[in-house]
Design an enzyme around this catalytic site. Sequence first.
Site, short mmCIF file in Angstrom:
data_model
loop_
_atom_site.label_atom_id
_atom_site.label_comp_id
_atom_site.label_asym_id
_atom_site.label_seq_id
_atom_site.Cartn_x
_atom_site.Cartn_y
_atom_site.Cartn_z
N CYS A 352 0.78 -1.23 0.00
CA CYS A 352 0.00 0.00 0.00
C CYS A 352 0.82 1.29 0.00
CB CYS A 352 -1.03 -0.01 1.13
SG CYS A 352 -0.55 -0.85 2.62
N ARG A 381 7.08 -11.29 5.01
CA ARG A 381 6.77 -11.04 6.42
C ARG A 381 7.55 -12.04 7.27
NH1 ARG A 381 0.21 -9.80 5.94
NH2 ARG A 381 0.48 -8.05 4.50
N GLN A 399 0.50 -11.14 -3.35
CA GLN A 399 -0.90 -10.75 -3.17
C GLN A 399 -1.52 -10.32 -4.50
OE1 GLN A 399 -0.14 -7.63 -0.23
NE2 GLN A 399 -1.30 -8.82 1.26
N ASP A 401 -3.21 -7.74 -5.12
CA ASP A 401 -3.43 -6.55 -4.30
C ASP A 401 -3.85 -5.37 -5.16
OD1 ASP A 401 -3.51 -5.22 -1.92
OD2 ASP A 401 -1.35 -4.94 -1.74
N HIS A 403 -5.38 -1.05 -4.81
CA HIS A 403 -5.79 0.09 -3.99
C HIS A 403 -6.56 1.05 -4.87
CE1 HIS A 403 -2.41 -1.69 -1.79
NE2 HIS A 403 -3.15 -1.37 -0.74
N LYS A 487 -12.69 -3.19 7.95
CA LYS A 487 -12.59 -3.98 6.73
C LYS A 487 -13.74 -4.97 6.62
CE LYS A 487 -9.38 -7.28 8.91
NZ LYS A 487 -8.11 -8.01 8.79
N HIS A 533 -8.21 -0.53 0.31
CA HIS A 533 -7.30 -1.66 0.15
C HIS A 533 -8.15 -2.89 -0.13
CE1 HIS A 533 -4.10 0.49 2.66
NE2 HIS A 533 -5.20 1.14 2.98
#
Length: 660
Positions: A352, A381, A399, A401, A403, A487, A533
């Site tokens: 992000c 991670r 991901q 992912d 945004h 979320k 997100h």
Amino acid sequence: MLKITLPDGSVREVAPGTTPADIAAAIGPGLAKAAIAARVDGELRDIMRPLEQDAQLALVTSRDEADALELARHDFAHILAEAVQALFPGTQITFGPATDDGFYYDFAPRDRPFTEEDLPAIEAKMREIIAADKPLRREVWKREDLIARWRAEGETFKAEWAAELPEGEELTVYWSGGDWLDMCRGPHLASTGKLDPAAFKLTRVSGAYWRGDQKNAMLSRIYGTGWLNRKQLDAHLTRLEEAAKRDHRKLGAEMDLFHLQQEAHGSVFWHPKGYIIWRELEAYMRRAIDAAGYREVKTPQVMDARQWEQSGHWGKYRENMFVIPDEVPNVADEGPLVSDDADWMALKPMNCPAHVLIFRQGIKSYRDLPLRFYENGCCHRNEPHGALHGLMRVRQFTQDDAHIFCREDQIVEEVRAFCALADRIYKDFGFTYSIKLALRPEKRFGTEEMWDKAEEELRNAVAAAGLDTPEYGWEELPGEGAFYAPKLEWHLTDAIGRTWQVGTIQSDRVLPERLDASYIAEDGERHRPVMLHRAIFGSYERFIGILIEHYAGKFPLWLAPVQAVVATIVSDADGYAQHVVEKLRAAGIRAETDIRNEKINYKVREHSLAKVPNLLVVGRREADEGTVALRELGKEGQSILSVDDVIARLAKEARAPDMA
């Protein structure tokens, strides 16, 4: 007298010190027998704990299954600890929580780690303790007295934990009978005999670090599964057997999809067949996000620590980040590897902040919004070694992912559109799902007004999508949101009834503020965009793991790494088999030959175990007639088809669901 209000609105006046058990008995003998605990002003408490003030009271019975299971599993954990200390004197106790399907307890054995050979004796001792029907009694202790007790008994782990609990927190213990106790907040059942001795089973033993830190002592963790009755236990064990057959680690090896090894803890080595699945998913998702108006981007793996400080991740998330010194390491034999004044960078744990930096390039107008940035973003991670689990929990992952940067007036429609996109994708894979709203956690950024607004917008979007209904398992989860945003969560249900939290969308006003993202609004002034997100697969690694287990390795044809194998009965058909494979490949079908000098029954069995969906058997007759004998995985018998007909059939079945 205390005024106790019952669920039907009636009020009973009772003396201080009256217990919920007393009130149940006053209502009737049936309830007195059935009541196992109580909710006092919403808090789950022991049935024998005295009431101290006016309160709302709801009596809990085994029909309140979630509460009853939580109590039973907590009790099983304590009884496990008591049994272990009785059988293995000198063993220290640490923690023993309930879990989603049972319980575990971590021990520091005196002589040796526990093994699975120890479990039958421990189970037998647990049943003795249950049969003794020992009362479980709560006591409040002074901190210094409890620490002294633990130290005197050689319980160094318990003493350490008691000393570190917050000042002012009430410290409680529970006695089992009068001869064994453990530190615990509770609640518990009234006695050990309230448990069904046939409703639990110890399942396995593993190592676990004290407090999850690999720098600390290694403990022995004993796992168990616990239920309210034998019928529930048997059903669960049947599910476990089926889950073991579907274990993605087992099937991944059998199907030659991937492997993991200690030289790269938590990172996946994808084999060619496994990476075919990845590529098909990636192509599918690209088609979906392209059609939905996203723009794909790619961002750096490593960024300066100052960027992570500004975003807030350095303070909130640093323990889970891989940190890298920004200097050339010392290559001499002497001296430190890195100097004390090195600047620091970090492998990105999420995408992000980098997407905000892309948004900030150039001036953005309100007319440019919404902007939807998508990335198949590789992240790292620093998960503890003991927490890693196949593809389900890894250190390196990618991901799906994205945004979405939008105006305030666009939020509800953007979230609604995402809900519709997620719904179509999950149904393409054969999943049903429930949707949850995770609300503000205790530790968070932003104002209360900001959180109120963000939570209400997500509620409104789910309602606009028609998903806030019992059919979709709509539920709100207090305290479960991210530190920067509430979320929505999608919980998928797989083929054997397990749930997996996968997709999410989060409404965030904090990160755009912290990273100074803005656009020029219609009024000519700078305004902050709202940042949504979102992910649908979550991560490719975990989603593939879920798919392997959901399909039990029998992928739909479009995802199958090998869609067809042409196997020969006799060597005279080898050339024909190769000709058929070439035609299949020309039609876009992933096909291989099996012309080994093996009996056809052996080949059929081997390819069935490898979960090949279509086996095309050929011999002299098929070569002469231009046909194949088609055997489909999981079906009896075979079909004789021309090569052109089988190609047309497989080509149609092999289309991805969005292209069918």
